[in-house]
Design a protein around this motif. Structure first.
Motif, mmCIF file in Angstrom:
data_model
loop_
_atom_site.group_PDB
_atom_site.id
_atom_site.type_symbol
_atom_site.label_atom_id
_atom_site.label_comp_id
_atom_site.label_asym_id
_atom_site.label_seq_id
_atom_site.Cartn_x
_atom_site.Cartn_y
_atom_site.Cartn_z
ATOM 1 N N GLU A 161 0.823 -1.219 0.000
ATOM 2 C CA GLU A 161 0.000 0.000 0.000
ATOM 3 C C GLU A 161 0.854 1.266 0.000
ATOM 4 O OE1 GLU A 161 -2.488 -0.729 3.366
ATOM 5 O OE2 GLU A 161 -4.065 -1.677 2.177
ATOM 6 N N ASN A 162 1.985 1.183 0.702
ATOM 7 C CA ASN A 162 2.903 2.348 0.747
ATOM 8 C C ASN A 162 3.870 2.379 -0.449
ATOM 9 O OD1 ASN A 162 1.716 3.024 3.174
ATOM 10 N ND2 ASN A 162 3.282 1.989 4.410
ATOM 11 N N LYS A 163 3.796 1.356 -1.319
ATOM 12 C CA LYS A 163 4.641 1.226 -2.517
ATOM 13 C C LYS A 163 6.138 1.171 -2.179
ATOM 14 C CE LYS A 163 1.428 3.439 -5.710
ATOM 15 N NZ LYS A 163 1.242 4.459 -6.750
ATOM 16 N N THR A 164 6.448 0.597 -1.030
ATOM 17 C CA THR A 164 7.854 0.430 -0.641
ATOM 18 C C THR A 164 8.388 -0.955 -1.028
ATOM 19 O OG1 THR A 164 7.094 -0.184 1.565
ATOM 20 C CG2 THR A 164 7.851 2.088 1.264
ATOM 21 N N ALA A 165 7.478 -1.897 -1.329
ATOM 22 C CA ALA A 165 7.893 -3.247 -1.732
ATOM 23 C C ALA A 165 8.367 -3.227 -3.173
ATOM 24 C CB ALA A 165 6.740 -4.215 -1.572
ATOM 25 N N LYS A 166 9.535 -3.804 -3.419
ATOM 26 C CA LYS A 166 10.093 -3.861 -4.781
ATOM 27 C C LYS A 166 9.654 -5.139 -5.523
ATOM 28 C CE LYS A 166 12.722 -0.113 -4.579
ATOM 29 N NZ LYS A 166 12.044 0.499 -3.433
ATOM 30 N N LEU A 167 9.436 -6.201 -4.745
ATOM 31 C CA LEU A 167 9.001 -7.475 -5.333
ATOM 32 C C LEU A 167 8.251 -8.275 -4.262
ATOM 33 C CD1 LEU A 167 9.080 -9.552 -7.703
ATOM 34 C CD2 LEU A 167 11.202 -10.406 -6.743
ATOM 35 N N VAL A 168 7.087 -8.808 -4.630
ATOM 36 C CA VAL A 168 6.264 -9.603 -3.705
ATOM 37 C C VAL A 168 6.194 -11.032 -4.242
ATOM 38 C CG1 VAL A 168 3.983 -9.873 -2.657
ATOM 39 C CG2 VAL A 168 4.914 -7.591 -3.023
ATOM 40 N N VAL A 169 6.432 -12.009 -3.353
ATOM 41 C CA VAL A 169 6.371 -13.434 -3.730
ATOM 42 C C VAL A 169 5.248 -14.072 -2.913
ATOM 43 C CG1 VAL A 169 7.666 -15.583 -3.946
ATOM 44 C CG2 VAL A 169 8.868 -13.406 -4.079
ATOM 45 N N ARG A 173 -1.369 -5.261 -8.573
ATOM 46 C CA ARG A 173 -1.595 -4.654 -9.892
ATOM 47 C C ARG A 173 -2.035 -3.200 -9.758
ATOM 48 N NH1 ARG A 173 -3.616 -9.844 -11.367
ATOM 49 N NH2 ARG A 173 -5.725 -9.242 -10.806
ATOM 50 N N LYS A 174 -2.888 -2.941 -8.752
ATOM 51 C CA LYS A 174 -3.398 -1.581 -8.554
ATOM 52 C C LYS A 174 -2.279 -0.616 -8.152
ATOM 53 C CE LYS A 174 -6.969 1.035 -6.185
ATOM 54 N NZ LYS A 174 -7.965 1.054 -5.102
ATOM 55 N N LYS A 175 -1.379 -1.115 -7.271
ATOM 56 C CA LYS A 175 -0.295 -0.260 -6.770
ATOM 57 C C LYS A 175 0.960 -0.343 -7.639
ATOM 58 C CE LYS A 175 -2.467 1.232 -3.104
ATOM 59 N NZ LYS A 175 -2.753 2.651 -2.880
ATOM 60 N N ASP A 176 0.880 -1.132 -8.733
ATOM 61 C CA ASP A 176 1.998 -1.279 -9.680
ATOM 62 C C ASP A 176 3.263 -1.820 -9.000
ATOM 63 O OD1 ASP A 176 2.794 -1.209 -12.328
ATOM 64 O OD2 ASP A 176 3.834 0.702 -12.067
ATOM 65 N N VAL A 177 3.056 -2.867 -8.190
ATOM 66 C CA VAL A 177 4.172 -3.540 -7.510
ATOM 67 C C VAL A 177 4.350 -4.912 -8.173
ATOM 68 C CG1 VAL A 177 4.984 -4.530 -5.332
ATOM 69 C CG2 VAL A 177 3.749 -2.355 -5.325
ATOM 70 N N SER A 194 2.907 -17.322 3.894
ATOM 71 C CA SER A 194 1.973 -17.100 2.784
ATOM 72 C C SER A 194 2.587 -16.201 1.724
ATOM 73 C CB SER A 194 0.672 -16.494 3.301
ATOM 74 O OG SER A 194 0.944 -15.271 3.960
ATOM 75 N N CYS A 195 3.385 -15.188 2.152
ATOM 76 C CA CYS A 195 4.017 -14.280 1.189
ATOM 77 C C CYS A 195 5.225 -13.607 1.827
ATOM 78 C CB CYS A 195 3.025 -13.224 0.702
ATOM 79 S SG CYS A 195 2.283 -12.288 2.036
ATOM 80 N N VAL A 196 6.174 -13.204 0.978
ATOM 81 C CA VAL A 196 7.339 -12.438 1.430
ATOM 82 C C VAL A 196 7.546 -11.286 0.452
ATOM 83 C CG1 VAL A 196 8.493 -14.391 2.556
ATOM 84 C CG2 VAL A 196 9.026 -13.853 0.178
ATOM 85 N N ALA A 197 8.263 -10.247 0.917
ATOM 86 C CA ALA A 197 8.509 -9.076 0.060
ATOM 87 C C ALA A 197 9.934 -8.592 0.233
ATOM 88 C CB ALA A 197 7.524 -7.963 0.408
ATOM 89 N N LEU A 198 10.493 -8.078 -0.866
ATOM 90 C CA LEU A 198 11.819 -7.448 -0.831
ATOM 91 C C LEU A 198 11.629 -5.935 -0.942
ATOM 92 C CD1 LEU A 198 14.204 -9.564 -3.070
ATOM 93 C CD2 LEU A 198 14.644 -8.873 -0.740
ATOM 94 N N PHE A 200 2.919 -11.552 -14.941
ATOM 95 C CA PHE A 200 1.776 -11.551 -14.019
ATOM 96 C C PHE A 200 0.998 -10.230 -14.043
ATOM 97 C CE2 PHE A 200 4.538 -14.847 -12.320
ATOM 98 C CZ PHE A 200 3.644 -15.864 -12.072
ATOM 99 N N ASN A 201 1.684 -9.099 -13.795
ATOM 100 C CA ASN A 201 0.968 -7.816 -13.673
ATOM 101 C C ASN A 201 0.266 -7.409 -14.963
ATOM 102 O OD1 ASN A 201 3.030 -7.903 -11.524
ATOM 103 N ND2 ASN A 201 2.245 -5.887 -10.976
ATOM 104 N N ASP A 202 0.993 -7.492 -16.087
ATOM 105 C CA ASP A 202 0.456 -7.005 -17.365
ATOM 106 C C ASP A 202 -0.218 -8.099 -18.192
ATOM 107 O OD1 ASP A 202 1.622 -4.631 -16.571
ATOM 108 O OD2 ASP A 202 3.461 -4.954 -17.726
#
Length: 303
Positions: free
Chosen positions: A179-187, A206-210, A231-235, A257-259
């Motif tokens: 939500e804060n757009k600080t994540a560079k990649l989400v798995v 997709r909404k936050k373009d991450v 369940s998920c991790v982020a860099l 995935f996103n596009d």
């Protein structure tokens, strides 16, 4: 009257019994001769084929004795057979097998079906190699680091604290980072149970373009963060030497995935069993034959 004659002047009883019959030994001999004659007539000696190879008996080697096995009760040990179909499996195995079949049969909306489209083996290996460099420190390592810092403070030395660059985990934490757009990649893991916990996460990315990706195995993500599963991790940040690799992965996953509009449209499931498939094929074939007949009649009527 004489004792040997009866009143009617006929033969004596002993003459009556034996006089009109042949001896039993001669009867037996004639019957045997008749049988032998019939057998000889039935078995005609056929001529042997001129070029037929005569069967040679295989010579037995006296050094090797034949020891056939006896598999009856109390005999030899039975050979190993595949008894998988006869095994009474534990309840959890039966449940997971039934669940898999049910998921194949039922139609699945795109929001759920997207978790079946995961990254391949090579991509997963590259990604996990990168994530492993940024595993969070264990409790033991953290304790040692804090002890060293405290010792430095006690000695009056200048304490240099640097924010560690590690992967972030936990659903709420990762959601905040997106939500804060600080994540560079989400798995995201593909086998989270219940799936409703993460089925909205790709839409948020997709909404936050991450950039995000779906990987097989929540256990593999859990190993990275010293847990059973994640369940998920982020860099959020990486070191300078890994920046190019992260950018490359992010670009690939963004395109995959996103596009990718296909991910948001493709339904899943609806795969019937082999028997049902054969029934449907036969039904379709019968309909096609019926239509061909009708078409043929229409052509004849038109002509």
């Amino acid at each position: 009257l004489k004792p040997s004659q009866d009143r009617g002047g006929g033969r004596s009883p002993c003459r009556k019994a034996t006089g009109d019959r042949l001896p039993s030994s001669s009867l037996r001999a004639s019957a045997a001769m008749g049988k032998a004659a019939k057998a000889a007539a039935g078995k005609k000696k056929l001529p042997s084929a001129p070029l037929a190879d005569k069967k040679r008996k295989a010579q037995k080697n006296p050094l090797f004795e034949k020891t056939p096995r006896n598999y009856r009760l109390g005999g030899d040990i039975q050979p190993k057979r595949d008894l998988t179909r006869f095994v009474r499996w534990p309840k959890y195995v039966r449940l997971q097998r039934m669940k898999k079949i049910m998921l194949m049969r039922l139609k699945m909306p795109p929001a759920i079906n997207q978790f079946n489209m995961t990254i391949d083996k090579n991509q997963a290996a590259t990604l996990l190699r990168l994530l492993k460099k940024y595993t969070p420190e264990t409790n033991e390592a953290k304790k040692n680091r804090l002890m060293e810092t405290a010792q430095q403070k006690k000695d009056g030395q200048e304490v240099k604290t640097k924010k560690p660059q590690v992967i972030k985990y936990g659903l709420s934490h990762v959601t905040t980072l997106i939500e804060n757009k600080t994540a560079k990649l989400v798995v995201i893991a593909h086998d989270v149970d219940p799936i409703e916990m993460v089925c909205w996460l790709p839409a948020l990315c997709r909404k936050k373009d991450v950039p995000y990706c779906i990987i097989k195995g929540k256990g593999r993500l859990g190993m990275l963060v010293h847990k059973k599963s994640a369940s998920c991790v982020a860099l959020t940040t990486v070191r300078q030497e890994d920046k190019a690799e992260l950018d490359k992965l992010a670009d690939n996953f963004k395109a995959q995935f996103n596009d990718n509009a296909e991910v948001r449209r493709r339904w899943g499931g609806g795969i019937m069993g082999i028997k049902s498939q054969h029934v449907m094929q036969r039904r379709e074939k019968a309909i096609q034959i019926e239509q061909a007949k009708k078409l043929g009649l229409q052509i004849l009527e038109g002509g």
